[in-house]
Design a protein around this motif. Sequence first.
Motif: not given
Length: 653
Positions: A499-511
Amino acid sequence: MRCFTVLGPSQTGKSTLVEKLGALEGAPRKSISPYGLNLTEFSFGNEAWCALDAPGGSEALVHAQHALLASDACILCVSPAPEEAVLAAPYLRVIEASGTPCILFVNRMDEPRGRLRDVISALQDYAGHTLLLRQIPIREGDKIVGSCDLISERAWRYREGQTSALIAIPESATEREHEARTELLEHLSEFDDWLLEELIEDREPPSDALYAISTRVLKENRIIPVLIGSASHGNGMMRLMKALRHEAPPVDALRERLAGTGNIDQARLSAVSFHAYHRQNIGKTVLVRALGAGLKQGVSLGGSSLGAIQDSANGKSGPAVAPVPGTVFATVKSDHLPVPALLSPEAAFPAPDWTAPPTPMLERILVPGSERDENKLSETLAKLLEADRGLKVAQEEGTGSQMVSIQGPVHLRDLCRTLSDVFHIAVTDRQPNPIYRETISKPAEVHYRHRKQTGGAGQFADVKLTIHPNGRGQGFSFAETVKGGVVPRNYIPAVEAGAREAMDKGPLGFEVIDVGVTLTDGQHHSVDSSEHAFRSASKMGVRQALSEGAAVLMQPVFRSEIHIPSVYSGSLVQIVSSLKGQVLGFDRDETAKGWDIFRALIPGGALDELARALRSATQGIGYFSKTFDHFEELYGKEADAIVRAHGTQRAEH
Ligand SMILES: Nc1nc2c(ncn2[C@@H]2O[C@H](COP(=O)(O)OP(=O)(O)O)[C@@H](O)[C@H]2O)c(=O)[nH]1
Ligand SMILES: [Mg+2]
């Protein structure tokens, strides 16, 4: 050698002044320092003198600050226009903070633009010290043809290119002379009981006694005397130089002043380094002023041996005269010397706090012209940092490019010029990418099954997850409500990691920030499940959930402290609100007369604009510092444009 700094706003005639003072008794010798400080050596009254000419403009303020470190006294050079008084405010501020005795010189009196007393009272708004007129102009019609010394009560008629001629005080000036002299004596008597007595008894004090008192009050830095003249016409030069000769304190006073900052024991203070520059093939040249005896090549200074001593004016290997206390000299192969610094034989100590350069207001990414340049750039910047405290270097988040924080556009130009001329590194510059983040605005739920059958062992993990927005600044959080061991305990940390890894990049392309994830249910397989499988399942699942959580762009908001002379305070609220910032409050600056401090929240994307707006609203005088405060939501067109630009940039990489 005695040393003084000439400082003040641009175009007030500082360089002309130094040239004329230097030429009063023979030919001056000028330095070759390419950027920043210019140095002129000359003799006057059988003494060796060194004048440091600090360039004007707020971006160069740091050079003036450093010059003061080596100066027995300074001359603040201003124009005779009351409306330009505010331009002197930054200099008055550093002069007073440094404790350097100062003579205010109102130059360009050949083109008066108002009454002298209005000029002085406008300047007084920015000076904690009393500005005390020592001369008044003698007028003929609307021209100023000479001056009258208020202590000796002698009048001089200016002569072009020659020393002024002694004349009787003209009838028309006597009344003003009397008034100004009374004021001068009254102020001086505040610092001298004998004089006070004389005045009360209505006795005429002799001028040599008055000169002695004014010498003492300047030395003790109680007042700022004011002299007038015109550098380009050579008027008032002799008077000014004589004032310096008689009233500037000796080098011991500087030594005492620098040691008084508590950074170093006076007995150990043997020199001060105050300026450095790089030359092709020669390396770093450091300008030093000797404060103690015994300095020569090879002796220990600042913890290591002093390199070759050079003539500070021409940069060549100097005559073999050893520096005595007061001598200004240049040294090469002394790369260990920090600049500026207070130096004892064994160590280097920090320069006093008042030399701290203004916070750099401009950030730029330096883009090297070639790969070779790229390798050399960071190493060279590290070298330049040592000699330029107005510069800061960092790496840009995301790209790792070289980011420099500089004082302003002029500083940037000088930096790029040094890189190309001295180090042969070609660079262009661009604006840094502001740092954005994203979050979600509503909860979402996902059921994700990760299953693979490759060769022998398979991979299996099944998770049900919910995500929800967390409060601002709360960051990431993880919880689980799994019942009956459907996801075994030992796999739960892997779910959190995914879940933490998924926070690296969201749908808008940012952390992604400020999102909470809860594992609610799932399934496992006794053979095919693994940490790796659960981590992948969680990461993919959370990614999917994020895309359904209504992503919102988050912009950085900085807390900034904006420093401006009070006359400009009225325009600031307007500037801050036009940048979508928020004024938090404002106060008088207790440490600098005539200045206000505004505290405001400013969106990161508007900082460059703030620097620009502040420069233009305050004639380049206002400045600000900033620290990151928090991220906040950004909606609408502005946000769309940022997301789009970021997407294109990523596609290009
Ligand atoms: N009219 C007049 N012009 C001056 C005087 N002193 C300097 N200037 C001129 O003002 C301009 C700027 O002088 P400069 O010494 O370079 O100023 P700086 O920027 O303070 O170093 C030059 O063109 C000088 O010739 C003065 O007393 N009267
Ligand atoms: Mg100049």
